[in-house]
Scaffold this active site. Structure first.
Site, PDB file in Angstrom:
ATOM      1  N   GLU A 295       0.851  -1.196   0.000  1.00 12.85           N
ATOM      2  CA  GLU A 295       0.000   0.000   0.000  1.00 12.85           C
ATOM      3  C   GLU A 295       0.887   1.246   0.000  1.00 12.85           C
ATOM      4  O   GLU A 295       1.921   1.293   0.663  1.00 12.85           O
ATOM      5  CB  GLU A 295      -0.875  -0.021   1.250  1.00 12.85           C
ATOM      6  CG  GLU A 295      -1.727   1.228   1.457  1.00 12.85           C
ATOM      7  CD  GLU A 295      -2.353   1.270   2.845  1.00 12.85           C
ATOM      8  OE1 GLU A 295      -3.404   1.915   2.989  1.00 12.85           O
ATOM      9  OE2 GLU A 295      -1.786   0.665   3.780  1.00 12.85           O
ATOM     10  N   LYS A 356      -9.896   0.510  -2.201  1.00 14.00           N
ATOM     11  CA  LYS A 356     -10.186   0.134  -0.823  1.00 14.00           C
ATOM     12  C   LYS A 356     -11.648   0.418  -0.476  1.00 14.00           C
ATOM     13  O   LYS A 356     -12.110   1.552  -0.610  1.00 14.00           O
ATOM     14  CB  LYS A 356      -9.245   0.886   0.117  1.00 14.00           C
ATOM     15  CG  LYS A 356      -9.305   0.431   1.570  1.00 14.00           C
ATOM     16  CD  LYS A 356      -8.250   1.163   2.395  1.00 14.00           C
ATOM     17  CE  LYS A 356      -8.207   0.668   3.832  1.00 14.00           C
ATOM     18  NZ  LYS A 356      -7.171   1.385   4.623  1.00 14.00           N
ATOM     19  N   CYS A 407      -4.535  -2.966   3.989  1.00 15.35           N
ATOM     20  CA  CYS A 407      -4.274  -2.565   5.371  1.00 15.35           C
ATOM     21  C   CYS A 407      -5.326  -3.110   6.334  1.00 15.35           C
ATOM     22  O   CYS A 407      -5.503  -4.315   6.432  1.00 15.35           O
ATOM     23  CB  CYS A 407      -4.165  -1.049   5.456  1.00 15.35           C
ATOM     24  SG  CYS A 407      -3.288  -0.473   6.940  1.00 15.35           S
TER      25      CYS A 407
END
Length: 537
Positions: A295, A356, A407
């Site tokens: 990321e 995301k 994440c």
């Protein structure tokens, strides 16, 4: 009335309750709060970096005993103490981003409030437990699952960090993930704690024939529950064999402003990939079939910056394999997107792009910005709110279909499962730990381990600064990198095939256990109501 009774609203003898004369009504309040405090520290020790998985059932047992036979507000106070003792140190890594006060404390106390709610519920269910003592372990397990289900959903999509299931990856409970996912692990750990609480409660009673053997039997049952996961056979992937490289390029400096040198971060990952390509061309390392960058490896939008585009293209061409690039994309409007992009050597960026789906509130976007600014001015460091994507992270990356989550998304059951049901045979977690520390990174890696077992897939975590690692389908970790270093790791593994029972069931185990918790509370309320009715008569 004593000062402690005034604080909790409790009297020495709770209404509608007449325990046996030889049994303690409940722990005295100071002892109960001490037990709750130790419970929080015991739960903390179960998580990385400590990894004492066996401490979690002990913590659950201590909180259960602290709440038993108290009024709801006394149970809530005990739960709050446990939650504070757990979450304040567990989430201490957030202070690296936003300072030690007040925001990390606010976050920890908000999380602790969910344990306070569970403590109140456990106290309210005491009458049911006293009548049917065998229900104590089951109700304890169900209440923990219900608490985590709520905490993982509200507010703003929830924050499921610190779920009991994520503390068990090095212990025997871990195998249960393949049957019922994280909720089943939490239930088993908490039920084990409930058995210990039941055993301890019996032992505290005045000596009677058979008390000690019953306590020993309950303790033995707790041990059997703890070992149950060992009976679940580990998934052995039989798919295609692939070679994978993970590039951890590192950042110029840690902290929230690491991206002040965004080009340096991108160059680090490009240069590490070019160095790998030279070793491949020299014959000292095998060519990977696919490469994963973390990321934020390109915080420069390559679609709007030709120089960034060219550098990523250069890396893909040199290594001769597709790269999964973590990038920040500009737009729509003043917003931004946190994305995973498949970049091939000949054709460049591919569609679809994974965006995301669960941006982190107060980190990637700021709810109630004007109010949050009164708590800390650092909210203004988030200049552009990130917007959520709406498609699953199943992406074709060379010979594999990767299940990409970014994440903190690894903590959300549904987001990971959706990638597998959409065909993912390899789980990838792209993360940027430059804002945090080793403890946060290892706690996140524990979640990756749980997901690998849950879905019977090999997995990996690719971090900008570490810890990056590969995880086999049985949850074992290898090739883990050191924190705050540049590193390239490689492995050869077989892709996953088929689905585990946990993947097929999805949220059903959690729904059943939450329903059981609610049913137990309704039954307890019914007993209390009937007791009051008889008293009036």
């Amino acid at each position: 009335m004593t000062a402690s009774e005034q604080l909790t609203g409790e009297t020495t003898s709770p209404p509608d309750e007449t325990p046996a004369v030889d049994a303690p009504r409940r722990l005295p309040l100071p002892a109960a709060l001490a037990a709750a405090l130790v419970a929080g520290f015991a739960l903390l020790l179960a998580f990385p970096p400590y990894g004492m998985w066996w401490a979690a059932p002990i913590g659950v047992a201590l909180l259960a005993v602290a709440c038993h036979r108290r009024r709801a507000r006394g149970g809530a106070l005990a739960g709050l103490v446990t939650g504070a003792a757990l979450f304040i140190p567990l989430l201490s890594w957030t202070s690296i981003v936003i300072g030690h006060w007040p925001w990390p404390i606010v976050l920890a106390l908000v999380e602790a409030c969910y344990l306070a709610l569970m403590g109140a519920a456990a106290a309210a269910a005491s009458r049911l437990v006293d009548r049917y003592r065998w229900m104590w372990p089951l109700l304890t397990g169900a209440l923990w699952v219900a608490q985590e289900a709520l905490r993982g959903r509200a507010p703003w999509g929830g924050f499921p960090w610190g779920r009991v299931a994520f503390s068990q990856q090095d212990g025997p409970f871990a195998g249960l993930a393949a049957l019922g996912g994280a909720p089943l692990i939490t239930f088993a750990v908490a039920a084990c704690g409930g058995l210990l609480a039941t055993a301890a409660w019996r032992r505290w009673r005045a000596r009677r024939p058979g008390t000690l053997p019953r306590a020993a039997a309950l303790t033995a049952a707790a041990v059997l529950v703890a070992l149950a996961g060992l009976a679940v056979p580990a998934t052995v992937p039989h798919g295609r064999q692939v070679r994978i490289a993970v590039v951890q390029g590192n950042v110029p400096r840690l902290g929230l402003e690491f991206n002040a040198q965004r080009r340096a971060v991108l160059d680090n990952h490009v240069d590490a990939t070019l160095a790998l390509a030279k070793q491949v061309d020299a014959g000292t390392r095998a060519r990977p079939d696919l490469v994963v960058w973390p990321e934020n490896s390109s915080d420069i939008d390559p679609f709007r910056n030709p120089d960034a585009y060219q550098r990523i293209d250069q890396a893909a061409a040199a290594i001769g394999a597709p790269i999964l690039v973590g990038a920040v994309l500009e737009g729509p409007g003043d917003h931004a997107r946190n994305a995973g992009i498949v970049w091939t050597p000949k054709s460049g960026p591919q569609q679809p792009i994974y965006v995301k789906q669960h941006p982190v509130p107060f980190a990637e976007y700021i709810p109630l910005r004007s109010l949050a600014r009164k708590v800390t001015k650092k909210v203004d460091l988030v200049r552009s709110d990130f917007v959520a994507g709406h498609r699953t992270g199943a992406l074709r990356l060379g010979p594999a279909t990767v299940g990409d989550v970014i994440c903190f998304e690894v903590a959300y059951d549904g987001l990971v499962r959706d990638t597998v049901t959409h065909g993912a045979d390899l789980l990838t977690v792209q993360t940027n730990n430059a804002d945090f520390d080793t403890a946060e990174s290892r706690q996140q890696l524990a979640m990756v381990q749980e997901r690998a077992v849950e879905h019977g897939r090999p997995a990996l975590m690719a971090s900008t600064v570490g810890v990056s690692a590969f995880v086999d389908a049985d949850g074992s970790v290898h090739d883990a990198t050191r924190f705050n270093t540049r590193s390239v790791i490689e492995t050869t593994t077989r892709l996953g095939e088929g689905t585990t029972l946990a993947t097929r069931l999805g949220a059903i185990p959690e729904m059943v256990l939450v329903a059981a918790a609610l049913a137990g509370l309704v039954a307890a309320a019914g007993l209390r109501w009937s007791g009051r009715t008889r008293t009036r008569r």
